[in-house]
Design a protein around this motif. Structure first.
Motif, PDB file in Angstrom:
ATOM      1  N   ALA A  46       1.160  -1.065   0.323  1.00 27.16           N
ATOM      2  CA  ALA A  46      -0.280  -0.167   0.483  1.00 27.16           C
ATOM      3  C   ALA A  46       1.119   1.427   0.495  1.00 27.16           C
ATOM      4  N   LEU A  47       0.913   2.273  -1.198  1.00 29.36           N
ATOM      5  CA  LEU A  47       1.344   3.129  -0.493  1.00 29.36           C
ATOM      6  C   LEU A  47       0.645   4.768  -0.764  1.00 29.36           C
ATOM      7  N   GLN A  48       1.127   6.004  -0.537  1.00 32.78           N
ATOM      8  CA  GLN A  48       0.784   7.632  -0.028  1.00 32.78           C
ATOM      9  C   GLN A  48       1.172   7.363  -0.992  1.00 32.78           C
ATOM     10  N   TRP A  49      -0.309   8.378  -0.972  1.00 30.88           N
ATOM     11  CA  TRP A  49      -0.096   9.529  -2.678  1.00 30.88           C
ATOM     12  C   TRP A  49      -0.289  10.697  -2.330  1.00 30.88           C
ATOM     13  N   HIS A  50       0.538  11.841  -2.552  1.00 32.20           N
ATOM     14  CA  HIS A  50       0.906  13.349  -2.561  1.00 32.20           C
ATOM     15  C   HIS A  50       1.187  13.993  -3.765  1.00 32.20           C
ATOM     16  N   PHE A  51      -0.370  14.814  -3.665  1.00 41.52           N
ATOM     17  CA  PHE A  51      -1.126  15.944  -4.969  1.00 41.52           C
ATOM     18  C   PHE A  51       0.222  17.416  -4.829  1.00 41.52           C
ATOM     19  N   ILE A  52       0.827  17.236  -5.823  1.00 44.49           N
ATOM     20  CA  ILE A  52       1.873  18.370  -4.568  1.00 44.49           C
ATOM     21  C   ILE A  52       1.979  19.759  -6.092  1.00 44.49           C
ATOM     22  N   GLY A  53       1.282  19.031  -7.492  1.00 45.36           N
ATOM     23  CA  GLY A  53       0.530  19.829  -8.473  1.00 45.36           C
ATOM     24  C   GLY A  53      -0.388  21.535  -7.918  1.00 45.36           C
ATOM     25  N   PRO A  54      -0.145  22.421  -9.411  1.00 47.89           N
ATOM     26  CA  PRO A  54      -1.253  23.139  -8.458  1.00 47.89           C
ATOM     27  C   PRO A  54      -2.772  22.579  -8.694  1.00 47.89           C
ATOM     28  N   ILE A  55      -4.177  23.440  -8.126  1.00 45.51           N
ATOM     29  CA  ILE A  55      -4.959  23.192  -8.241  1.00 45.51           C
ATOM     30  C   ILE A  55      -6.276  23.038  -8.970  1.00 45.51           C
ATOM     31  N   GLN A  56      -7.157  23.481  -9.466  1.00 42.09           N
ATOM     32  CA  GLN A  56      -7.835  24.040 -10.210  1.00 42.09           C
ATOM     33  C   GLN A  56      -9.050  22.978  -9.208  1.00 42.09           C
ATOM     34  N   SER A  57     -10.187  24.086  -9.616  1.00 44.37           N
ATOM     35  CA  SER A  57     -11.472  24.195  -8.689  1.00 44.37           C
ATOM     36  C   SER A  57     -12.476  22.559  -9.532  1.00 44.37           C
ATOM     37  N   ASN A  58     -12.245  22.381 -10.467  1.00 40.92           N
ATOM     38  CA  ASN A  58     -12.918  21.083 -11.425  1.00 40.92           C
ATOM     39  C   ASN A  58     -11.760  20.030 -10.963  1.00 40.92           C
ATOM     40  N   LYS A  59     -10.817  19.988 -10.581  1.00 39.22           N
ATOM     41  CA  LYS A  59     -10.126  18.879 -10.319  1.00 39.22           C
ATOM     42  C   LYS A  59      -9.688  18.030  -8.575  1.00 39.22           C
ATOM     43  N   THR A  60     -11.111  19.215  -7.575  1.00 41.53           N
ATOM     44  CA  THR A  60     -10.785  18.777  -6.505  1.00 41.53           C
ATOM     45  C   THR A  60     -11.547  17.464  -6.082  1.00 41.53           C
ATOM     46  N   ARG A  61     -12.363  16.631  -6.822  1.00 42.64           N
ATOM     47  CA  ARG A  61     -13.290  15.843  -6.741  1.00 42.64           C
ATOM     48  C   ARG A  61     -11.859  14.597  -6.808  1.00 42.64           C
ATOM     49  N   GLU A  62     -11.168  14.425  -8.090  1.00 42.85           N
ATOM     50  CA  GLU A  62     -10.470  13.327  -8.359  1.00 42.85           C
ATOM     51  C   GLU A  62      -9.318  13.003  -7.203  1.00 42.85           C
ATOM     52  N   ILE A  63      -9.352  14.523  -6.698  1.00 45.30           N
ATOM     53  CA  ILE A  63      -7.688  14.401  -5.679  1.00 45.30           C
ATOM     54  C   ILE A  63      -8.679  13.714  -4.616  1.00 45.30           C
ATOM     55  N   ALA A  64      -9.153  14.629  -3.737  1.00 46.13           N
ATOM     56  CA  ALA A  64     -10.677  13.788  -2.883  1.00 46.13           C
ATOM     57  C   ALA A  64     -10.880  12.492  -2.794  1.00 46.13           C
ATOM     58  N   GLU A  65     -11.090  11.900  -4.064  1.00 45.48           N
ATOM     59  CA  GLU A  65     -11.040  10.340  -3.840  1.00 45.48           C
ATOM     60  C   GLU A  65      -9.500   9.950  -4.062  1.00 45.48           C
TER      61      GLU A  65
END
Ligand SMILES: *Cc1c(COP(=O)(O)O)cnc(C)c1O
Length: 201
Positions: A46-65
């Motif tokens: 099991a890996l831990q995934w970190h999002f480190i890039g710029p975030i646009q509002s329409n991308k939040t759902r996939e990041i949250a999931e």
């Protein structure tokens, strides 16, 4: 944390088998593909995934999931969307606020003088756990300037902890070229890409 952007899932798997557990990604579609692929890999823990890039509002759902951590939150609206969209079946999303310590217009991140207030607000949102700050300093070889920028981020974390938020324990600072200096300045998470994977094309 190993920054695996642009490198294929097969490379990540090799690092995972050698014991590396945390990986950082900037580009959402590329990341989700690799996360999904590796979740099904029998020889990948099991890996831990970190999002480190710029975030646009329409991308939040996939990041949250799909992610465990986000390092690049820099406004309340984004945090509110991540909070609302974090699946209840998952543990809290671990959140860092990106701070623009260099003051350059081209850099994303909240201004240091606004970071404390934003941190207070984000710390109240359900589904998220505010863990500290992230910064990308000036692109310079001037160590004195880099030190000043790293330390301004460190002072923000000290201030937040002094206010009673002791869950905030993380400073994401330092990349391949400046990780030693970042650690001297209090970094608890270096984001290392090219020094591990080689240069990106
Ligand atoms: C690409 C990237 C890194 C890794 O940079 P290297 O110089 O390859 O170590 C770290 N942090 C962020 C935010 C990045 O986009």
């Amino acid at each position: 944390m190993a920054v695996s952007k642009t490198f294929p899932a097969e490379d990540i798997e090799k690092f995972a088998l050698a014991g590396q557990q945390s990986f950082g990604e900037n580009y959402l579609q590329e990341a989700v593909k690799k996360i999904t692929q590796l979740a099904e890999s029998p020889n990948c823990p099991a890996l831990q995934w970190h999002f480190i890039g710029p975030i646009q509002s329409n991308k939040t759902r996939e990041i949250a999931e799909h992610f465990d951590w986000v390092h690049s939150v820099d406004r309340l609206k984004i945090a509110q969307r991540l909070s609302a969209q974090r699946p209840q079946s998952k543990p809290d999303l671990q959140v860092l606020i990106q701070v623009n310590t260099s003051g350059e217009d081209s850099k994303s991140g909240v201004q240091p003088k606004e970071a404390f207030q934003l941190a207070q607000e984000i710390s109240k949102l359900p589904g998220l756990k505010l863990r500290g700050f992230m910064t990308i300093p000036s692109n310079t070889l001037d160590n004195a300037l880099l030190r000043q920028e790293f330390l301004s981020c460190k002072h923000l974390l000290d201030e937040l902890r002094a206010s009673g938020l002791d869950e905030a324990d993380t400073l994401s600072m330092g990349m391949s070229a400046d990780l030693e200096l970042a650690i001297e300045c209090g970094s608890t998470c270096v984001r290392v890409g090219s020094a591990l994977f080689g240069s990106r094309t």
